[in-house]
Scaffold this motif. Sequence first.
Motif, short mmCIF file in Angstrom:
data_model
loop_
_atom_site.label_atom_id
_atom_site.label_comp_id
_atom_site.label_asym_id
_atom_site.label_seq_id
_atom_site.Cartn_x
_atom_site.Cartn_y
_atom_site.Cartn_z
N GLU A 4 -0.63 11.81 2.10
CA GLU A 4 -1.65 11.46 3.37
C GLU A 4 -2.54 10.02 3.90
N LEU A 5 -2.31 9.08 2.38
CA LEU A 5 -2.78 8.07 2.42
C LEU A 5 -1.52 7.25 3.27
N GLY A 6 -0.13 7.64 3.02
CA GLY A 6 1.55 7.45 3.42
C GLY A 6 1.15 7.73 4.80
N GLY A 64 11.79 0.42 4.55
CA GLY A 64 12.48 0.59 3.47
C GLY A 64 11.40 1.55 2.84
N ALA A 65 9.78 0.73 2.44
CA ALA A 65 8.44 1.36 1.60
C ALA A 65 7.93 2.63 2.73
N THR A 98 16.98 -0.15 1.34
CA THR A 98 16.38 0.50 2.30
C THR A 98 17.56 1.57 2.12
N TRP A 99 18.84 1.29 2.40
CA TRP A 99 19.72 2.28 1.82
C TRP A 99 19.64 3.26 0.63
N ILE A 145 0.47 -1.30 0.43
CA ILE A 145 -0.44 0.20 -0.02
C ILE A 145 1.20 1.38 0.33
N LEU A 146 2.10 1.11 0.28
CA LEU A 146 2.91 1.97 0.70
C LEU A 146 3.71 2.57 -0.79
N LYS A 147 3.04 1.66 -1.62
CA LYS A 147 4.20 1.95 -3.31
C LYS A 147 3.19 2.46 -3.83
N ALA A 148 1.89 1.78 -3.41
CA ALA A 148 0.52 3.03 -4.31
C ALA A 148 0.97 4.44 -3.60
N SER A 149 1.13 4.21 -2.98
CA SER A 149 1.36 6.00 -2.35
C SER A 149 2.58 6.54 -2.68
N SER A 150 3.04 6.09 -2.95
CA SER A 150 4.55 6.55 -4.38
C SER A 150 3.59 6.85 -5.18
N GLU A 151 3.25 5.87 -5.54
CA GLU A 151 2.46 6.11 -7.31
C GLU A 151 1.65 7.46 -7.55
#
Length: 899
Positions: free
Chosen positions: A338-340, A360-361, A390-391, A327-333
């Motif tokens: 707010e969702l993140g 990392g996400a 993550t780095w 879901i965090l990946k979707a927030s990034s896209e």
Amino acid sequence: MSLPTVTKFVINTTQVNCFKETCLRVLSLCNSRALKEGVCVHSPITKLGLQEDLYLSNNLLSLYAKCFGVEPARHFFDEMPDRDVVSWTGMLSAYVRNGRYDEALEFFDSMSISGQCPNEFTLSTVLRSCSLLGDFDYGTRIHAYVIKLGFESNQYLGSTMIDLYAKCGFTDEACKIFRNLDNRDTISWTTIISSLVQAEKFSQALAHYMDMICAGVHPNEFTFVKLLATSYSLGLNYGKLLHAHLIRLGMRLNLVLKTALVNMYSKCQKMEDAIKVSNQTPDYDVLLWTSVISGFTQSLRVTDAIAALHEMELSGIVPNNFTYSSILKASSEILSLELGKQIHSRIIKAGLENDTCAGGALVDMYMKCSDLAEDALGAFRDITSPSVITWTSLIAGFSEHGFEKDSFQSFAEMRAVGVQPNSFTLSSILRACSTVKSHSQTVKLHGLIVKIKAGCDTVVGNALVDAYAALGMVDDAWHVVTSMIHRDAITYTCLATRMNQMGRYEVALDVIIRMYMDDVEMDGFSMASFLSSSASLAAMETGRQLHCYSIKAGLASGISVSNALVDFYGKCGCTDDAYRAFKGISEPDIVSWNGLISGLASTGHIYSALSTFDDMRLAGFKPDSITFLLVLFACSHGGLVELGLEHFQSMREKHEIAPQLDHYACLVDLLGRAGRLEDAMEVIMTMPSKPDALIYKTLLGACKSHRNIALGEYVARQGIEVDPSDPAFYVLLANLYEESGQPDLAKSTRRVMRERGLKKNPGQCWMEIRNKVHLFNAGDRSHPQINEIHEKVESLITELKNRGNLYQDYEDSSYHIEKLAVAFGLLRTPRNASIRISKNMRICSECHNFIMIVTQFVDREIIVRDGNRLHVFRKGECSCTVAASLQQDKIFHNSVCHS
């Protein structure tokens, strides 16, 4: 021995055997269920002296390894009075199960020294360690051991060796091992299919599956799990065929298989089919729910993903780190901060903020969605042991936000804590080097890449090529290219793009030959780069050949290639072809519209360009800053001052676009061309940011055109203060004096320029004839046909004078490169063919008049693209005049209507 003694001995032996049998049953049960209580038999075994029973001791060793770990098991192993191959193999397996692969190999060396001969299970365990470590050299030694002991056709060992060779990148060798196996079973077939999938040889994987069916070997669910992963690359139809086949074979739809099917349909953007599969049985687990949620996020159906998350929680299944990461990946896209943040709070509530995957996400989301790099840094600091992924997210994020120094610092910190960079880390930090053009950092990273042997990775090699090319170190870039084991289209696209940025367009086109020799096919991005090179050189023949190739290779429909074609034909003055290329785009974007407007405006089709701008807005496209640059350019060259001012005002008021320095330069040009020099000066005095050298040069050029010495001198002084090293101010001021009848001041200005060590940038002209680019440099007489060219120029001048044209031939103007290029074009191009010339700076007025007059008696179209615009000379007129522009617009409009 007396009878009572014998009887007592028999009774004791019977009891011991009975106890031994009981111990074995206890150990067998505890081993199967990993029950640590089973070790209670260790003490009585020792008391009764049964420790020499290998079968009993090996079972006890196995229990210690399963329930108490490696150290207690090793302690027990060392105390065993006798050991056999089962003992050694059991201890070896304990090391491998606990991920201590290096120690497993050391232990095997001890076994070899002890003289104990391994069996197939021992060797399989060692090979598994080699595979997981990627230690190919040790693995080949074990392979030799396998052959020596005659196990090369063993199914069990064969599957392990296939896995080793495949994971180390030797897929062909893995296939050879597979072919040499006797009685290949489901496991060996599944292993080779898995290896081919891992190597992305998807067609071969499917071919092996067909051979497996023909051989009468029944696949299991793991076979299909591996095969379904190929569908994302080979297409949905293959996935559907595999689905149908597993139904036909009567495979039970367990959770593993169902999750693989859901993954397949999700990755192919068929979420309805994925949901149907997931609902076929009531069984769900966290992996299946995560696959469903991931499928929705990949399709950017964020609302459905959130709904699935709620449904998952209501069913009593707790989301894991991978669920939240999806879901965090979707927030990034979708750039939803707010969702993140909402998911971040859930992660904290679940206690997963220290988790590498979820953390990392979070870092990636904050870097892409937040304007504050501190948000990502805060999430990063919460992670206990950040992984290399993550780095990499942190390093790449800093670079994308323009904090390259922080990228370099984070990279240094990562290495200091012992985390080794992977190929994506190295490519990210090299991109930062390209952005800031840091020579020292690039060289240091190159040294590190050589040291850790990462240069064989194509991604790293491509990033290094780009970094050197960005620095202008072309030879170093080529050296990296030639040293790469594998080169792809990206390798050559990086080079061509950087060559274009440096203005080395001919070198960029030479890259095509290198690609062909390397058997690397062009993709859409490389094609777009080569078309850009052709456009900059006005190389019509090369550009048309590339256009034909793009159609043949199926690249022409791609938006990047289509836009490049619009740009190419527009810059070459072929507005009809540019318009046809634009109409061929099924879904044009803002770049497509800008390309068409640019082509029309630069060729003098002013009203058509402005009409296209209106069409773009009617089509629902919002203009960007580039669009307004083009519109202001069109208004400036069309003499439409009021309309240009209106568009400039609308940028901020209607479209919320803040004008940049380039827009102000266009505004100054608009007013300057119209003779409103005071208004132009007022714009400079009141603009919100400090004017740059280009703005002052623009106004000084206008002062020259209108012969305003007083303002010109003031503007020249201001411009020299901004950039004292720019010789253009002295050249423009000298020309102003000369055209205003002040030759002495012109000479003194040029003398001051020389005294200050400044030189006028040398002019260059180039033209393409029969796929060869001919270059003319100011003052250079090295062209092999220079004498013939000079004779042609002189004959043209004589012809002009004989026809009664009022043409004044200034001193040394006969050798101006524009005239040389025109003469060469007349000598070497076919009769009636257009002559196309490119120049790196504005054409001088004297050469402009010369070419315009020449086209009165030479029936040729001469197209000159200078540093400012495109001039189309035809029948004694140029497209840069307003009257000619109106006529060209009419012709273009008629051709468009008929098409």
